[in-house]
Design an enzyme around this catalytic site. Structure first.
Site, PDB file in Angstrom:
ATOM      1  N   HIS A 186      -3.456   7.253   3.229  1.00  0.00           N
ATOM      2  CA  HIS A 186      -4.569   5.419   2.548  1.00  0.00           C
ATOM      3  C   HIS A 186      -5.719   4.971   2.790  1.00  0.00           C
ATOM      4  O   HIS A 186      -6.266   5.482   3.924  1.00  0.00           O
ATOM      5  CB  HIS A 186      -3.100   4.048   3.436  1.00  0.00           C
ATOM      6  CG  HIS A 186      -3.006   2.885   2.203  1.00  0.00           C
ATOM      7  ND1 HIS A 186      -3.994   3.268   1.499  1.00  0.00           N
ATOM      8  CD2 HIS A 186      -3.386   1.639   3.248  1.00  0.00           C
ATOM      9  CE1 HIS A 186      -4.365   1.770   1.288  1.00  0.00           C
ATOM     10  NE2 HIS A 186      -4.206   0.889   1.992  1.00  0.00           N
TER      11      HIS A 186
ATOM     12  N   CYS B 191       0.791  -1.338   0.142  1.00  0.00           N
ATOM     13  CA  CYS B 191      -0.243   0.254   0.044  1.00  0.00           C
ATOM     14  C   CYS B 191       1.170   1.572   0.400  1.00  0.00           C
ATOM     15  O   CYS B 191       0.171   2.052  -0.483  1.00  0.00           O
ATOM     16  CB  CYS B 191      -1.091  -0.233   1.041  1.00  0.00           C
ATOM     17  SG  CYS B 191      -1.601  -0.973   1.871  1.00  0.00           S
TER      18      CYS B 191
ATOM     19  N   ASN C 287     -10.543  -0.714   0.076  1.00  0.00           N
ATOM     20  CA  ASN C 287      -8.370  -0.684   0.117  1.00  0.00           C
ATOM     21  C   ASN C 287      -7.622  -1.393  -1.381  1.00  0.00           C
ATOM     22  O   ASN C 287      -7.747  -2.427  -1.576  1.00  0.00           O
ATOM     23  CB  ASN C 287      -8.193  -1.222   1.321  1.00  0.00           C
ATOM     24  CG  ASN C 287      -6.702  -1.251   1.682  1.00  0.00           C
ATOM     25  OD1 ASN C 287      -5.887  -0.949   0.814  1.00  0.00           O
ATOM     26  ND2 ASN C 287      -6.155  -1.976   2.092  1.00  0.00           N
TER      27      ASN C 287
HETATM   28  N1  COA Z   1     -18.143 -10.005   9.588  1.00  0.00           N
HETATM   29  C1  COA Z   1     -18.948 -10.202  10.522  1.00  0.00           C
HETATM   30  N2  COA Z   1     -17.573 -10.692  11.745  1.00  0.00           N
HETATM   31  C2  COA Z   1     -16.302 -10.635  11.213  1.00  0.00           C
HETATM   32  C3  COA Z   1     -15.569 -10.326  10.147  1.00  0.00           C
HETATM   33  C4  COA Z   1     -16.763  -9.346   9.018  1.00  0.00           C
HETATM   34  N3  COA Z   1     -16.034  -9.793   7.861  1.00  0.00           N
HETATM   35  N4  COA Z   1     -14.167  -9.926  10.184  1.00  0.00           N
HETATM   36  C5  COA Z   1     -13.941 -10.500  10.742  1.00  0.00           C
HETATM   37  N5  COA Z   1     -14.894 -11.074  11.601  1.00  0.00           N
HETATM   38  C6  COA Z   1     -15.130 -10.979  13.264  1.00  0.00           C
HETATM   39  C7  COA Z   1     -14.306 -12.126  13.939  1.00  0.00           C
HETATM   40  O1  COA Z   1     -14.098 -13.312  13.911  1.00  0.00           O
HETATM   41  C8  COA Z   1     -13.942 -11.399  15.364  1.00  0.00           C
HETATM   42  O2  COA Z   1     -14.827 -12.684  16.016  1.00  0.00           O
HETATM   43  P1  COA Z   1     -14.279 -12.779  17.646  1.00  0.00           P
HETATM   44  O3  COA Z   1     -14.881 -11.730  18.373  1.00  0.00           O
HETATM   45  O4  COA Z   1     -16.296 -14.274  17.841  1.00  0.00           O
HETATM   46  O5  COA Z   1     -13.722 -13.470  17.376  1.00  0.00           O
HETATM   47  C9  COA Z   1     -14.743 -10.240  15.329  1.00  0.00           C
HETATM   48  O6  COA Z   1     -15.352 -10.105  13.996  1.00  0.00           O
HETATM   49  C10 COA Z   1     -13.626  -8.995  15.657  1.00  0.00           C
HETATM   50  O7  COA Z   1     -12.535  -9.598  14.916  1.00  0.00           O
HETATM   51  P2  COA Z   1     -10.592  -8.481  14.724  1.00  0.00           P
HETATM   52  O8  COA Z   1     -10.800  -8.717  13.752  1.00  0.00           O
HETATM   53  O9  COA Z   1     -10.555  -8.076  16.145  1.00  0.00           O
HETATM   54  O10 COA Z   1     -12.099  -7.099  14.325  1.00  0.00           O
HETATM   55  P3  COA Z   1     -11.239  -5.865  13.972  1.00  0.00           P
HETATM   56  O11 COA Z   1     -12.424  -4.899  15.100  1.00  0.00           O
HETATM   57  O12 COA Z   1      -9.742  -5.755  14.040  1.00  0.00           O
HETATM   58  O13 COA Z   1     -11.239  -5.365  12.366  1.00  0.00           O
HETATM   59  C11 COA Z   1     -10.620  -5.646  10.264  1.00  0.00           C
HETATM   60  C12 COA Z   1     -11.136  -6.128  11.544  1.00  0.00           C
HETATM   61  C13 COA Z   1     -10.206  -6.464   9.640  1.00  0.00           C
HETATM   62  C14 COA Z   1     -11.546  -4.074   9.536  1.00  0.00           C
HETATM   63  C15 COA Z   1      -9.134  -4.408  10.836  1.00  0.00           C
HETATM   64  O14 COA Z   1      -8.534  -5.471  12.162  1.00  0.00           O
HETATM   65  C16 COA Z   1      -8.449  -3.499   9.915  1.00  0.00           C
HETATM   66  O15 COA Z   1      -9.008  -2.821   9.459  1.00  0.00           O
HETATM   67  N6  COA Z   1      -7.271  -3.727  10.060  1.00  0.00           N
HETATM   68  C17 COA Z   1      -6.010  -3.905   8.992  1.00  0.00           C
HETATM   69  C18 COA Z   1      -6.609  -2.744   8.045  1.00  0.00           C
HETATM   70  C19 COA Z   1      -5.484  -2.530   7.419  1.00  0.00           C
HETATM   71  O16 COA Z   1      -4.999  -1.221   8.079  1.00  0.00           O
HETATM   72  N7  COA Z   1      -4.426  -3.139   6.384  1.00  0.00           N
HETATM   73  C20 COA Z   1      -3.475  -1.716   6.200  1.00  0.00           C
HETATM   74  C21 COA Z   1      -2.679  -2.081   4.935  1.00  0.00           C
HETATM   75  S1  COA Z   1      -3.030  -2.425   3.755  1.00  0.00           S
END
Ligand code: COA
Length: 337
Positions: free
Chosen positions: A260, A119, A290
């Site tokens: 980003h 990215c 993204n």
């Molecule tokens: N729909 C519903 N639930 C989902 C899901 C989806 N699409 N994806 C994950 N979950 C669930 C998980 O299984 C987890 O369930 P659990 O608590 O029962 O285990 C829960 O939601 C929380 O997951 P978590 O990964 O901790 O959520 P989060 O708040 O971190 O959000 C992202 C997930 C991916 C949106 C977030 O972590 C993110 O944006 N990460 C960074 C991405 C990024 O910046 N990349 C940068 C470089 S490109």
């Protein structure tokens, strides 16, 4: 007295392209166990664009490049370097997507290469373009960020498939003697100790293509989402504060903060740490998701096309991605409206 006139690098024009097909949150609800509400609340994403099977990354890049070249008021033949930042090249690993783009645009006998910084690729590329121009080696660089990210997404993995989209952005970075137009500063960095936070394990020398590799789905993007999220907020906040302090510029002087576009919550946290007003922060993640290396030039193009980006406006770019890599840049826009 010396006759030496310093040459600076400037962003002369911007262009972008997204494929027409939209993948909405409600479409994803039918594919994996997720909901529009969850995606919107956790990421700010409503929809993303997805390229058709017969469209390659270079095709997206060519469309974006045509706009940028026309808006710069130059011909394809005036370009003397082509750089494409991508982690979804037409081919792993040769020929480079830049060579294919050059050929499709009719740019011949000109240096062309890809860079891989996920990215952060566009801002990394900006630092390369700046160095080539300021050293006097090149005059007009076509710098592209282009991704067909859907080609490395596992649409059965709800933790990643909701995040990414396809698209391309392109800029013309040119030589200028007008110091008020110059790219002011670029900070770019990396920390490979976090390489497993965001990766595609195959294909590569560690995991060459085999039936087993494909069955394990190692060709798809894997992400430690929550860990990446926390590190992104921490790193980006520190990075933007450093580049502003280093150049003696306060955050209220920034016309457009172009981060980003990975997650609305990351952008909000960084914006809040700089006490930025809502109108200073550029947000396109809701409609494009993204798009990795394409996200920043696509966002710049968005404000250009809507008439918000004017000649001389000060931009602060800030990005974070696989590697892990991160980068920020301070520059005025020097294109025509
Ligand atoms: N729909 C519903 N639930 C989902 C899901 C989806 N699409 N994806 C994950 N979950 C669930 C998980 O299984 C987890 O369930 P659990 O608590 O029962 O285990 C829960 O939601 C929380 O997951 P978590 O990964 O901790 O959520 P989060 O708040 O971190 O959000 C992202 C997930 C991916 C949106 C977030 O972590 C993110 O944006 N990460 C960074 C991405 C990024 O910046 N990349 C940068 C470089 S490109």
């Amino acid at each position: 007295m010396s006759n030496f006139t310093p040459v600076y690098a400037t962003m002369r024009a911007i262009g972008a392209y997204v494929p027409p097909k939209i993948l909405s949150n409600s479409d994803l609800e039918k594919m994996v166990d997720t909901s529009d509400e969850w995606i919107l609340k956790r990421t700010g994403i409503k929809e993303r664009h997805i390229a058709e099977a017969d469209v390659a990354t270079s095709d997206l890049a060519v469309e974006a490049s045509r706009d940028a070249i026309a808006r710069a008021g130059i011909e394809a033949q005036d370009i003397d370097l082509v750089i494409c930042a991508t982690v979804t090249p037409d081919y792993f690993n040769m020929p480079s997507t830049s060579c294919i783009i050059s050929n499709k645009l009719g740019i011949r006998n000109v240096q062309a290469f890809d860079i891989s910084a996920a990215c952060s690729g566009f801002v990394y590329g900006l630092s390369i373009a700046k160095a080539f121009i300021e050293s006097g080696m090149k005059k007009n660089v076509l710098l592209i960020g282009a991704e067909k990210f859907s080609s490395i997404v596992d649409y059965t993995d709800r933790s990643t498939c909701i995040l990414f989209g396809d698209g391309a952005g392109a800029a013309i970075i040119s030589a200028t003697t007008d110091a008020s137009e110059k790219i002011i500063d670029i900070h770019a960095s990396a920390d490979g100790s976090y390489s497993d936070f965001l990766m595609t394990p195959a294909p590569g020398t560690v995991n060459p293509v085999t039936q087993e590799v494909i069955e394990q789905g190692l060709q798809y993007v894997k992400m430690k989402g929550n860990e990446t999220f926390k590190l992104a907020v921490k790193t980006l906040t520190k990075d933007v504060k450093e580049i502003l302090a280093h150049n003696g510029i306060s955050s209220d002087k920034i016309d457009h903060f172009v981060p980003h576009q990975a997650n609305y919550r990351i952008i909000k946290a960084v914006g809040d740490s700089l006490k930025l007003k809502e109108e200073q922060i550029i947000l396109t993640v809701g409609k494009y998701g993204n798009t990795s290396a394409a996200s920043i030039p696509m966002a710049i193009n968005d404000i250009y096309e809507s008439g918000r980006l004017r000649y001389g406006d000060l931009m602060l770019l800030d990005t974070f991605g696989g590697g892990l890599t991160w980068a920020s840049a301070l520059l005025p826009f020097a294109g025509k409206n």
